[in-house]
Design a protein around this motif. Structure first.
Motif, PDB file in Angstrom:
ATOM      1  N   UNK A   7       0.858  -1.180   0.000  1.00  0.00           N
ATOM      2  CA  UNK A   7       0.000   0.000   0.000  1.00  0.00           C
ATOM      3  C   UNK A   7       0.895   1.230   0.000  1.00  0.00           C
ATOM      4  N   UNK A   8       0.568   2.191  -0.869  1.00  0.00           N
ATOM      5  CA  UNK A   8       1.443   3.347  -0.987  1.00  0.00           C
ATOM      6  C   UNK A   8       0.670   4.604  -1.357  1.00  0.00           C
ATOM      7  N   UNK A   9       1.309   5.727  -1.051  1.00  0.00           N
ATOM      8  CA  UNK A   9       0.821   7.041  -1.471  1.00  0.00           C
ATOM      9  C   UNK A   9       1.668   7.434  -2.678  1.00  0.00           C
ATOM     10  N   UNK A  10       1.016   7.610  -3.801  1.00  0.00           N
ATOM     11  CA  UNK A  10       1.726   7.912  -5.049  1.00  0.00           C
ATOM     12  C   UNK A  10       2.425   9.259  -4.958  1.00  0.00           C
ATOM     13  N   UNK A  11       3.572   9.311  -5.599  1.00  0.00           N
ATOM     14  CA  UNK A  11       4.330  10.552  -5.694  1.00  0.00           C
ATOM     15  C   UNK A  11       4.510  10.908  -7.155  1.00  0.00           C
ATOM     16  N   UNK A  43     -10.191   6.132  -3.075  1.00  0.00           N
ATOM     17  CA  UNK A  43     -10.300   7.508  -3.577  1.00  0.00           C
ATOM     18  C   UNK A  43     -10.391   8.529  -2.443  1.00  0.00           C
ATOM     19  N   UNK A  44     -10.854   8.117  -1.272  1.00  0.00           N
ATOM     20  CA  UNK A  44     -10.956   9.044  -0.149  1.00  0.00           C
ATOM     21  C   UNK A  44      -9.583   9.408   0.413  1.00  0.00           C
ATOM     22  N   UNK A  45      -8.653   8.443   0.411  1.00  0.00           N
ATOM     23  CA  UNK A  45      -7.325   8.702   0.985  1.00  0.00           C
ATOM     24  C   UNK A  45      -6.252   8.881  -0.088  1.00  0.00           C
ATOM     25  N   UNK A  46      -6.538   8.444  -1.297  1.00  0.00           N
ATOM     26  CA  UNK A  46      -5.552   8.489  -2.370  1.00  0.00           C
ATOM     27  C   UNK A  46      -4.546   7.362  -2.314  1.00  0.00           C
ATOM     28  N   UNK A  47      -4.729   6.418  -1.401  1.00  0.00           N
ATOM     29  CA  UNK A  47      -3.806   5.288  -1.281  1.00  0.00           C
ATOM     30  C   UNK A  47      -4.126   4.216  -2.317  1.00  0.00           C
ATOM     31  N   UNK A  48      -3.088   3.532  -2.753  1.00  0.00           N
ATOM     32  CA  UNK A  48      -3.203   2.450  -3.729  1.00  0.00           C
ATOM     33  C   UNK A  48      -2.647   1.188  -3.088  1.00  0.00           C
ATOM     34  N   UNK A  49      -3.317   0.059  -3.279  1.00  0.00           N
ATOM     35  CA  UNK A  49      -2.837  -1.220  -2.767  1.00  0.00           C
ATOM     36  C   UNK A  49      -2.713  -2.216  -3.902  1.00  0.00           C
ATOM     37  N   UNK A  50      -1.562  -2.854  -3.958  1.00  0.00           N
ATOM     38  CA  UNK A  50      -1.345  -3.982  -4.859  1.00  0.00           C
ATOM     39  C   UNK A  50      -1.278  -5.228  -3.992  1.00  0.00           C
ATOM     40  N   UNK A  51      -2.154  -6.189  -4.261  1.00  0.00           N
ATOM     41  CA  UNK A  51      -2.184  -7.436  -3.511  1.00  0.00           C
ATOM     42  C   UNK A  51      -1.678  -8.545  -4.424  1.00  0.00           C
ATOM     43  N   UNK A  84       3.542   0.902   2.949  1.00  0.00           N
ATOM     44  CA  UNK A  84       3.380  -0.112   3.992  1.00  0.00           C
ATOM     45  C   UNK A  84       3.240  -1.455   3.290  1.00  0.00           C
ATOM     46  N   UNK A  85       3.907  -2.489   3.804  1.00  0.00           N
ATOM     47  CA  UNK A  85       3.790  -3.835   3.261  1.00  0.00           C
ATOM     48  C   UNK A  85       3.229  -4.743   4.353  1.00  0.00           C
ATOM     49  N   UNK A  86       2.242  -5.553   3.989  1.00  0.00           N
ATOM     50  CA  UNK A  86       1.673  -6.533   4.907  1.00  0.00           C
ATOM     51  C   UNK A  86       1.773  -7.899   4.251  1.00  0.00           C
ATOM     52  N   UNK A  87       2.396  -8.842   4.948  1.00  0.00           N
ATOM     53  CA  UNK A  87       2.488 -10.230   4.497  1.00  0.00           C
ATOM     54  C   UNK A  87       1.500 -11.015   5.353  1.00  0.00           C
ATOM     55  N   UNK A  88       0.628 -11.771   4.707  1.00  0.00           N
ATOM     56  CA  UNK A  88      -0.395 -12.513   5.453  1.00  0.00           C
ATOM     57  C   UNK A  88      -0.567 -13.919   4.895  1.00  0.00           C
ATOM     58  N   UNK A  89      -0.926 -14.823   5.784  1.00  0.00           N
ATOM     59  CA  UNK A  89      -1.252 -16.189   5.365  1.00  0.00           C
ATOM     60  C   UNK A  89      -2.757 -16.265   5.131  1.00  0.00           C
TER      61      UNK A  89
END
Length: 109
Positions: A7-11, A43-51, A84-89
């Protein structure tokens, strides 16, 4: 199964960012155990997540230890405003089959 969620905030992206991003995606897709990926934007926070979906932690670690992945991690501040990176099982995955999903298809041999 495992997920890695980036998850990141684009620059400000440049040609170097796009080239490195494309190369890392190509490397990930070539690793045995890669199942697929999804991208979401809030769209509310502008954050993007790649899963990214993986058959095993070993598959995921192949990407994380790749030199170009490390290069991107070291240079991320040039292009991103935070991440932020989250690793999950994955404990289970289910649905009605009405939409395609990386975990609803059989693993590749």
């Amino acid at each position: 199964m495992f997920t890695s969620t980036f998850t990141f905030a684009a620059g400000d992206y440049d040609d170097e960012f796009h080239a490195l991003d494309a190369r890392i995606a190509e490397i990930a897709r070539a690793i045995p155990g890669y199942r697929g990926e999804e991208t979401w934007e809030n769209t509310a926070t502008g954050l993007i997540s790649n899963v990214y979906y993986w058959d095993s932690m070993e598959s995921l670690q192949q990407l994380m230890s790749h030199p170009q992945h490390r290069e991107a991690k070291q240079a991320q501040a040039r292009w991103l405003k935070g991440y932020q990176v989250v690793i999950a099982e994955v404990m289970r995955s289910y649905g009605d089959g009405g939409i395609p999903h990386p975990l609803s298809r059989p693993p590749e041999d």
